[in-house]
Design a protein around this motif. Sequence first.
Motif, short mmCIF file in Angstrom:
data_model
loop_
_atom_site.label_atom_id
_atom_site.label_comp_id
_atom_site.label_asym_id
_atom_site.label_seq_id
_atom_site.Cartn_x
_atom_site.Cartn_y
_atom_site.Cartn_z
N VAL A 1 7.75 9.13 -2.93
CA VAL A 1 7.09 7.84 -2.82
C VAL A 1 6.85 7.51 -1.26
N VAL A 2 5.49 7.55 -0.88
CA VAL A 2 5.13 6.94 0.42
C VAL A 2 4.29 5.64 0.25
N ARG A 3 5.12 4.77 1.61
CA ARG A 3 4.76 3.77 1.53
C ARG A 3 3.83 3.61 3.00
N ASN A 4 2.80 3.16 3.12
CA ASN A 4 1.73 2.87 4.07
C ASN A 4 1.92 1.59 4.85
N ASP A 5 2.19 0.48 4.39
CA ASP A 5 2.40 -0.65 5.17
C ASP A 5 3.36 -0.84 5.86
N GLY A 6 3.25 -1.58 6.93
CA GLY A 6 4.36 -1.63 7.97
C GLY A 6 4.69 -0.43 8.72
N THR A 7 6.04 -0.21 8.84
CA THR A 7 6.40 1.02 9.01
C THR A 7 6.35 2.04 8.02
N PRO A 8 5.44 3.44 8.06
CA PRO A 8 5.46 4.22 7.14
C PRO A 8 6.82 5.10 6.66
N VAL A 9 6.77 5.01 5.40
CA VAL A 9 8.02 5.55 4.87
C VAL A 9 7.77 6.71 3.90
N GLU A 10 8.35 7.85 4.11
CA GLU A 10 7.99 8.75 2.80
C GLU A 10 9.47 9.38 2.34
N SER B 1 0.74 -1.41 0.13
CA SER B 1 0.00 0.06 0.12
C SER B 1 1.01 1.11 -0.08
N GLY B 2 0.58 2.27 -0.96
CA GLY B 2 1.37 3.34 -0.84
C GLY B 2 1.00 4.11 -2.38
N ASN B 3 1.71 5.26 -2.39
CA ASN B 3 1.47 6.10 -3.53
C ASN B 3 2.74 6.67 -4.16
N VAL C 1 -0.84 13.39 -6.72
CA VAL C 1 -0.78 11.79 -6.61
C VAL C 1 -0.59 11.08 -8.11
N ILE C 2 0.48 10.65 -8.56
CA ILE C 2 0.45 10.06 -9.99
C ILE C 2 0.33 8.47 -10.29
N ALA C 3 0.49 7.99 -9.01
CA ALA C 3 0.50 6.48 -8.70
C ALA C 3 -0.24 6.07 -7.84
N HIS C 4 -1.03 5.26 -7.66
CA HIS C 4 -1.52 4.47 -6.34
C HIS C 4 -1.55 3.01 -6.36
N VAL C 5 -1.02 2.45 -5.09
CA VAL C 5 -0.88 0.87 -4.90
C VAL C 5 -1.85 0.49 -3.65
#
Length: 225
Positions: free
Chosen positions: A91-100, A38-40, A47-51
């Motif tokens: 790039v933003v990762r929402n799963d696990g530990t959030p990372v930006e 999950s992220g974008n 936002v140009i891409a969404h997972v």
Amino acid sequence: MKITLCVFLSITGSVYGQVKLHERVGRSVEFPTEVKNSGNMMYLSKVIAHVISGARRPLSNEYDSRLQWDNRTGLFSLSGLKMEDKGEYKVVRNDGTPVEVKYQLKVYVPVSKPHISVISNKYRCKLKCTVERGTDVNLTLYREGEEEPYSSSDPLDAPYLKLPVPVEGGTYTCEANNSVSTERSAPLTVGDHCTDGAAGSWQTEGCRVWSLALGLVVMLNSLLV
């Protein structure tokens, strides 16, 4: 009795970072932050891409045909780079530990082969180095037999950058480079008349000739009087 209370804070928020990416026009660039579930991805504030749930969800924007997401590696990549693609991506990762992670992308036009030429063939002689294509181009003049640059310029955009430089006798080459490419000119040789010593010698001989001529004029005048 004195009591000291210590409070420990555990922060589990986003991890921030900023990475600079350099690539040339027409190529692809990969953004090395994994988004597996999950992220974008954003360009500036859009936002140009969404997972979602391990699958990319299509968005209606101009990046859809050039922006890829690899479900095995979780990495985004942008192909067919254009000059207008430069700027800040996130790039933003929402799963696990959030990372930006922020990426500053700069797109370069590779340099063309520079050309070196003589623009003044009298002491002090001058050479000119020009290049017709390139972004943030550095021009550097080298003299044969010397490791250090003879002269260099600040980064500029082509076309027709110039590096007019007074030179001494010798063989010179000009190098054009930026973050994605490097090119060198063919060598060019200028004569010893370009050096200070040769010029001084020529000027001294010239003074002697003029002194002799002036002396002859004075002698002829004295004979005619």
